[in-house]
Design a protein around this motif. Structure first.
Motif, PDB file in Angstrom:
ATOM      1  N   LEU A   1     -48.082 -50.330 -42.313  1.00  0.00           N
ATOM      2  CA  LEU A   1     -48.526 -49.240 -43.134  1.00  0.00           C
ATOM      3  C   LEU A   1     -49.596 -49.711 -44.127  1.00  0.00           C
ATOM      4  O   LEU A   1     -50.620 -49.066 -44.329  1.00  0.00           O
ATOM      5  CB  LEU A   1     -47.287 -48.638 -43.864  1.00  0.00           C
ATOM      6  N   LEU A   2     -49.283 -50.770 -44.710  1.00  0.00           N
ATOM      7  CA  LEU A   2     -50.237 -51.334 -45.666  1.00  0.00           C
ATOM      8  C   LEU A   2     -51.592 -51.593 -45.010  1.00  0.00           C
ATOM      9  O   LEU A   2     -52.632 -51.260 -45.542  1.00  0.00           O
ATOM     10  CB  LEU A   2     -49.677 -52.645 -46.280  1.00  0.00           C
ATOM     11  N   VAL A   3     -51.526 -52.186 -43.840  1.00  0.00           N
ATOM     12  CA  VAL A   3     -52.790 -52.545 -43.147  1.00  0.00           C
ATOM     13  C   VAL A   3     -53.530 -51.265 -42.733  1.00  0.00           C
ATOM     14  O   VAL A   3     -54.736 -51.117 -42.998  1.00  0.00           O
ATOM     15  CB  VAL A   3     -52.498 -53.383 -41.909  1.00  0.00           C
ATOM     16  N   LYS A   4     -52.838 -50.324 -42.191  1.00  0.00           N
ATOM     17  CA  LYS A   4     -53.505 -49.137 -41.682  1.00  0.00           C
ATOM     18  C   LYS A   4     -53.943 -48.196 -42.797  1.00  0.00           C
ATOM     19  O   LYS A   4     -55.034 -47.595 -42.747  1.00  0.00           O
ATOM     20  CB  LYS A   4     -52.565 -48.374 -40.770  1.00  0.00           C
ATOM     21  N   ALA A   5     -53.193 -48.123 -43.936  1.00  0.00           N
ATOM     22  CA  ALA A   5     -53.589 -47.363 -45.068  1.00  0.00           C
ATOM     23  C   ALA A   5     -54.839 -47.984 -45.701  1.00  0.00           C
ATOM     24  O   ALA A   5     -55.775 -47.317 -46.073  1.00  0.00           O
ATOM     25  CB  ALA A   5     -52.426 -47.308 -46.072  1.00  0.00           C
ATOM     26  N   GLY A   6     -54.836 -49.254 -45.805  1.00  0.00           N
ATOM     27  CA  GLY A   6     -56.012 -49.944 -46.332  1.00  0.00           C
ATOM     28  C   GLY A   6     -57.231 -49.696 -45.444  1.00  0.00           C
ATOM     29  O   GLY A   6     -58.330 -49.448 -45.903  1.00  0.00           O
TER      30      GLY A   6
ATOM     31  N   CYS B   1     -44.364 -47.216 -36.343  1.00  0.00           N
ATOM     32  CA  CYS B   1     -43.065 -47.642 -36.842  1.00  0.00           C
ATOM     33  C   CYS B   1     -41.950 -46.861 -36.164  1.00  0.00           C
ATOM     34  O   CYS B   1     -40.943 -47.435 -35.762  1.00  0.00           O
ATOM     35  CB  CYS B   1     -43.040 -47.417 -38.356  1.00  0.00           C
ATOM     36  N   ASP B   2     -42.189 -45.544 -36.055  1.00  0.00           N
ATOM     37  CA  ASP B   2     -41.192 -44.734 -35.386  1.00  0.00           C
ATOM     38  C   ASP B   2     -40.997 -45.160 -33.945  1.00  0.00           C
ATOM     39  O   ASP B   2     -39.861 -45.205 -33.439  1.00  0.00           O
ATOM     40  CB  ASP B   2     -41.648 -43.257 -35.429  1.00  0.00           C
ATOM     41  N   ARG B   3     -42.140 -45.423 -33.285  1.00  0.00           N
ATOM     42  CA  ARG B   3     -42.029 -45.907 -31.914  1.00  0.00           C
ATOM     43  C   ARG B   3     -41.286 -47.207 -31.826  1.00  0.00           C
ATOM     44  O   ARG B   3     -40.554 -47.462 -30.861  1.00  0.00           O
ATOM     45  CB  ARG B   3     -43.459 -46.091 -31.330  1.00  0.00           C
ATOM     46  N   SER B   4     -41.397 -48.087 -32.762  1.00  0.00           N
ATOM     47  CA  SER B   4     -40.661 -49.372 -32.736  1.00  0.00           C
ATOM     48  C   SER B   4     -39.159 -49.168 -32.885  1.00  0.00           C
ATOM     49  O   SER B   4     -38.367 -49.876 -32.263  1.00  0.00           O
ATOM     50  CB  SER B   4     -41.182 -50.323 -33.843  1.00  0.00           C
ATOM     51  N   PHE B   5     -38.802 -48.189 -33.681  1.00  0.00           N
ATOM     52  CA  PHE B   5     -37.360 -47.916 -33.815  1.00  0.00           C
ATOM     53  C   PHE B   5     -36.797 -47.208 -32.587  1.00  0.00           C
ATOM     54  O   PHE B   5     -35.653 -47.401 -32.229  1.00  0.00           O
ATOM     55  CB  PHE B   5     -37.072 -47.047 -35.077  1.00  0.00           C
ATOM     56  N   ASN B   6     -37.613 -46.364 -31.987  1.00  0.00           N
ATOM     57  CA  ASN B   6     -37.156 -45.631 -30.828  1.00  0.00           C
ATOM     58  C   ASN B   6     -38.179 -45.770 -29.692  1.00  0.00           C
ATOM     59  O   ASN B   6     -39.070 -44.953 -29.504  1.00  0.00           O
ATOM     60  CB  ASN B   6     -36.961 -44.174 -31.178  1.00  0.00           C
TER      61      ASN B   6
ATOM     62  N   ASP C   1     -39.540 -54.457 -42.190  1.00  0.00           N
ATOM     63  CA  ASP C   1     -40.592 -55.360 -42.706  1.00  0.00           C
ATOM     64  C   ASP C   1     -41.900 -55.140 -41.936  1.00  0.00           C
ATOM     65  O   ASP C   1     -42.970 -55.014 -42.523  1.00  0.00           O
ATOM     66  CB  ASP C   1     -40.169 -56.815 -42.561  1.00  0.00           C
ATOM     67  N   ARG C   2     -41.837 -55.105 -40.683  1.00  0.00           N
ATOM     68  CA  ARG C   2     -43.069 -54.925 -39.891  1.00  0.00           C
ATOM     69  C   ARG C   2     -43.710 -53.544 -40.115  1.00  0.00           C
ATOM     70  O   ARG C   2     -44.954 -53.405 -40.204  1.00  0.00           O
ATOM     71  CB  ARG C   2     -42.738 -55.039 -38.399  1.00  0.00           C
ATOM     72  N   CYS C   3     -42.901 -52.498 -40.269  1.00  0.00           N
ATOM     73  CA  CYS C   3     -43.438 -51.161 -40.497  1.00  0.00           C
ATOM     74  C   CYS C   3     -44.201 -51.108 -41.838  1.00  0.00           C
ATOM     75  O   CYS C   3     -45.295 -50.561 -41.943  1.00  0.00           O
ATOM     76  CB  CYS C   3     -42.283 -50.164 -40.512  1.00  0.00           C
ATOM     77  N   LEU C   4     -43.621 -51.724 -42.806  1.00  0.00           N
ATOM     78  CA  LEU C   4     -44.267 -51.742 -44.121  1.00  0.00           C
ATOM     79  C   LEU C   4     -45.608 -52.489 -44.066  1.00  0.00           C
ATOM     80  O   LEU C   4     -46.616 -52.047 -44.579  1.00  0.00           O
ATOM     81  CB  LEU C   4     -43.306 -52.435 -45.135  1.00  0.00           C
ATOM     82  N   ALA C   5     -45.552 -53.573 -43.386  1.00  0.00           N
ATOM     83  CA  ALA C   5     -46.783 -54.359 -43.254  1.00  0.00           C
ATOM     84  C   ALA C   5     -47.836 -53.564 -42.481  1.00  0.00           C
ATOM     85  O   ALA C   5     -49.016 -53.517 -42.863  1.00  0.00           O
ATOM     86  CB  ALA C   5     -46.475 -55.671 -42.538  1.00  0.00           C
TER      87      ALA C   5
ATOM     88  N   VAL D   1     -37.276 -43.735 -37.471  1.00  0.00           N
ATOM     89  CA  VAL D   1     -37.391 -44.462 -38.741  1.00  0.00           C
ATOM     90  C   VAL D   1     -36.692 -43.673 -39.835  1.00  0.00           C
ATOM     91  O   VAL D   1     -35.944 -44.228 -40.658  1.00  0.00           O
ATOM     92  CB  VAL D   1     -38.889 -44.685 -39.076  1.00  0.00           C
ATOM     93  N   LEU D   2     -36.886 -42.407 -39.815  1.00  0.00           N
ATOM     94  CA  LEU D   2     -36.333 -41.576 -40.853  1.00  0.00           C
ATOM     95  C   LEU D   2     -34.798 -41.605 -40.883  1.00  0.00           C
ATOM     96  O   LEU D   2     -34.180 -41.720 -41.935  1.00  0.00           O
ATOM     97  CB  LEU D   2     -36.821 -40.125 -40.626  1.00  0.00           C
ATOM     98  N   SER D   3     -34.215 -41.502 -39.660  1.00  0.00           N
ATOM     99  CA  SER D   3     -32.724 -41.541 -39.583  1.00  0.00           C
ATOM    100  C   SER D   3     -32.174 -42.890 -40.052  1.00  0.00           C
ATOM    101  O   SER D   3     -31.180 -42.974 -40.776  1.00  0.00           O
ATOM    102  CB  SER D   3     -32.249 -41.280 -38.147  1.00  0.00           C
ATOM    103  N   HIS D   4     -32.904 -43.863 -39.691  1.00  0.00           N
ATOM    104  CA  HIS D   4     -32.484 -45.176 -40.193  1.00  0.00           C
ATOM    105  C   HIS D   4     -32.568 -45.272 -41.707  1.00  0.00           C
ATOM    106  O   HIS D   4     -31.622 -45.779 -42.336  1.00  0.00           O
ATOM    107  CB  HIS D   4     -33.371 -46.301 -39.548  1.00  0.00           C
TER     108      HIS D   4
END
Lengths: 670, 87
Positions: free
Chosen positions: B22-27, B63-68, B16-20, A579-582
């Motif tokens: 984050l919001l859910v898990k932070a809340g 989120c990181d796992r979704s990207f990689n 978009d999904r990562c942000l969503a 995510v960070l690299s992106h």
């Protein structure tokens, strides 16, 4: 002798020979003296004998007549008892074919046999029968010699009768010979010769009869013991004459008249010419004594012709010698002997004279008859000749007429045949002429055809040329049409291709299946392998159904969405990009320098700028090639766009191939 | 995921999904911290912050796992081919 009488009579009755019968009857008349004493018995016997003889003659005669006459035969067989049987017996023994000669031969044969038989019988019983016979013969002679003139007369008459009968027979034969030819004449001649022979025979018999007269002057001289042996041969000549005939007939003489040049049937022989009895000279004539005048020398000239006279003379000489031996009686007897001698010579002379006269007369008569018969024969011969000539003439005439007739008939036949032949030949000729006419007509027609053909040759050749030209034109037209067809086809293909191009280059994306179908249809008609394979690859993809993105769309899509997003991830590493690299790439890419044109370098931003350049150049192919080199996340982002661009490029490529092929076809057409 | 998107939008969607998330898990962390501070920690503030941090940390990991997706804890993927030079 007694036993021989009936048989000889029977034979004589059948033969009808006057002379023989006469001698036999004379012999038969000698028989009554022993039977004279019983008068009544002889009368009865005579009646019986005559009746039997008449009946036998009647039956035999009737049988023979019935063979000749049919009506008499019927009468005889129906009315007379035993007639039928007799006729049948006669037919069975061939009486009807019996001739007089045969009858004579049979009868003489029978007489010979019977006499032989009797002689044998008597010869075995008594030895002195010849002498007895001689005695009887001499006695008979003495009796018959008492009337010599009458006997001579009778014999003359008989000769005449025989001659007459023979004459009639010869006449008859002449009459039959008239109808015949030379054969009959020959038969007549033969019969005449026979007649002459029989006449000679008759003469001889007459002489014998005359000789019988001198013999009867001999009184019982044969009874002298000194002369027993010579007397039988002396007395036998007249008998031997009869026997001679018998002996001749014994040898199966064919007495019937033979035609000249013919032989008698086998077993028979010709009648031997009548033998002249050799004149027998009396050997005792010179034995006369000297004193007495000898008679034999006196009558010696007569003895040559008449042996009996010489015999008589010798007998007288013997008597004279006897008288010489008895001198007592010699004186008395001398006168008597002298007178006897004179008488004898006279008698001999007279006999000679009579004989000569008779002979002369007979010869005259014979000559006359011969002349007559020869004349008649000549006449008959001439008549027959005439008749033959006439017949020959008739025959010739008939032959000529027949010949003429035959010639006529044959000529008619030949004419007929000739006519038919001529008709046939005419018919054939006509047929041949017709056939030849047909043949000639055919030939003529053929020739005319040939001529016409030759005449038309030029025109026909021109026509042929025209036809060939026409053909060429036709070929040209066909070629033209094929060219036209090909052109139309190529044109159609071009049209379809243009439609496809229009479909692809349309401002909006739309399917081009219909266009592809039309194009394929046209291409299949051409049967081009390259077009077929290109169209095949097009059809297998789903491009015709969904269509292809227009270039303008692709370009806008690239520039508006694809290019910024790719540039934002341009700094993302290919591996372990988190995510960070992106986020960093995204933030940093906004701070980079925008470069344009063909930028060197293999990084994402350079490639992207070159692609943008190619896109500006409307070189989709090169742009796609450039973008296809990217890897990692950028490639991920370019995936859809690349897909659309590649599809469009595929279709474009296929269309280009088809277009080049169509161009080639259109070039080939011309 | 219902509406089709182009491939160039993949990264944006992940953001978009990562942000969503984050919001859910932070809340969720914040709520759990509040509750825990109220109940357990007599109204102290640090449990709230801690739990919110936990939430935010979980969302980041996801989120990181979704990207990689290949990044799995305890594992490391090493490229064997050396033809591609490291950028």
């Amino acid at each position: 002798m007694y036993r021989a009488i009936p048989v000889t009579r029977h034979a004589s009755s059948a033969a009808g020979r006057g002379l023989v019968r006469a001698t036999r009857r004379r012999l038969a008349t000698t028989t009554p003296p022993p039977a004279a004493p019983k008068q009544s018995k002889s009368v009865v016997r005579k009646i019986l004998f005559y009746s039997v003889a008449a009946t036998g003659t009647f039956y035999a005669g009737s049988a023979f007549v019935s063979f000749e006459n049919q009506r008499y035969r019927e009468l005889f067989t129906e009315n007379v008892p035993l007639g039928q049987a007799l006729v049948e017996y006669g037919e069975a023994h061939k009486w009807d074919e019996l001739t007089i000669e045969q009858v004579v031969v049979y009868s003489v044969d029978t007489a010979k046999y019977v006499s032989d038989f009797v002689r044998r019988q008597l010869g075995t019983s008594t030895q002195d029968t010849p002498e007895q016979k001689d005695k009887e013969a001499t006695a008979e002679k003495t009796r018959t010699a008492k009337e010599p003139t009458s006997a001579m007369q009778a014999s003359k008459e008989r000769v005449k009768a025989a001659a007459a009968s023979l004459k009639t027979a010869v006449k008859k034969s002449e009459e039959t010979a008239v109808e015949g030819s030379a054969k009959a004449v020959a038969i007549a001649r033969h019969q005449a010769a026979e007649f002459n022979d029989s006449l000679d025979d008759l003469i001889r018999r007459a002489e014998a009869a005359l000789a019988g007269k001198p013999i009867d002057t001999l009184p019982e001289a044969t009874t002298t013991p000194s002369q027993p042996s010579p007397s039988p041969p002396d007395t036998t000549p007249p008998r031997a004459d009869d026997v001679d005939v018998v002996v001749v007939s014994d040898k199966n003489v064919y007495a019937a008249p033979l035609p000249i040049g013919f032989e008698p049937p086998p077993g028979f022989s010709r009648p031997s010419p009548p033998k002249k009895t050799p004149p027998k000279t009396a050997p005792n004539a010179e034995a006369a004594p000297e004193p007495l005048p000898l008679v034999a020398p006196a009558v010696s000239e007569l003895a040559v012709s008449e042996p009996v006279i010489s015999q008589l003379a010798s007998t007288i000489d013997n008597l004279a010698s006897y008288l010489n031996s008895n001198p007592t009686a010699a004186e008395k007897a001398k006168d008597v002997l002298a007178t006897a001698k004179i008488d004898l010579t006279e008698l001999a002379g007279r006999i000679e004279k009579i004989k000569e006269d008779e002979q002369q007369k007979l010869e005259q008569k014979l000559d006359e008859q011969t002349r007559e018969y020869s004349l008649k024969l000549l006449e008959v011969e001439m008549e027959a000749q005439d008749r033959l000539d006439g017949q020959e003439e008739d025959f010739r005439k008939f032959f000529d007429s027949e010949k003429a007739r035959f010639v006529q008939v044959y000529r008619e036949k030949l004419d007929q045949e000739l006519k038919t032949q001529t008709e046939l030949i005419n018919e054939r000729l006509k047929e041949e002429v017709i056939a030849q006419g047909i043949e000639m007509q055919r030939r003529w027609i053929r020739e005319v055809k040939v001529r016409v053909e030759q005449e038309r040759g030029g025109r026909l050749a021109k026509l042929d040329e025209l036809a060939s030209n026409l053909k060429r034109l036709e070929r040209l037209a066909l070629d033209n049409s094929s060219y036209l067809d090909e052109n139309i086809r190529v044109h159609g293909m071009w049209t379809a291709l243009r439609a496809m191009h229009a479909a692809i280059d349309a401002p909006v994306r739309k399917p081009f299946r219909e266009e592809l179908r039309i194009l394929r249809h046209i291409a299949v008609a051409k049967d081009d392998a390259i077009i077929s394979s290109a169209l095949e690859s097009l059809e297998q993809s789903d491009a015709p159904d969904v269509g292809v993105e227009p270039f303008a769309d692709l370009a806008s899509w690239f520039t508006t969405s694809v290019a910024p997003r790719v540039s934002s991830v341009a700094l993302v590493p290919d591996q372990n990009a988190g995510v960070l690299s992106h986020v960093a790439s995204h933030l940093l890419s906004s701070f980079r320098f925008q470069r344009r044109g063909l930028v060197q370098g293999s990084d994402v931003l350079s490639v992207l700028s070159r692609a943008e350049h190619f896109m500006d150049e409307k070189d989709l192919d090169s742009a796609a090639r450039e973008l296809n080199q990217l890897k990692g996340t950028a490639k991920e982002l370019l995936k859809d766009w690349l897909e659309a661009a590649r599809r469009r490029l595929e279709v474009q490529q296929a269309l280009e191939v088809i277009q080049s092929q169509a161009t080639l076809a259109s070039l080939l057409v011309v | 995921m219902s509406k089709p998107t182009s491939s160039e939008n993949i990264v944006s969607q992940k953001y978009d999904r990562c942000l969503a998330d984050l919001l859910v898990k932070a809340g969720v962390g914040f709520g759990v911290g509040v509750v825990a501070s109220v109940i357990l920690f007599r109204r102290r503030t640090w449990p709230v912050a801690l739990s919110t941090g936990f939430g935010m940390g979980a969302a980041y990991a996801d989120c990181d796992r979704s990207f990689n997706p290949a990044r799995v804890p305890g594992t490391r993927i090493v490229t064997q081919t050396g033809d591609v030079p490291q950028a």
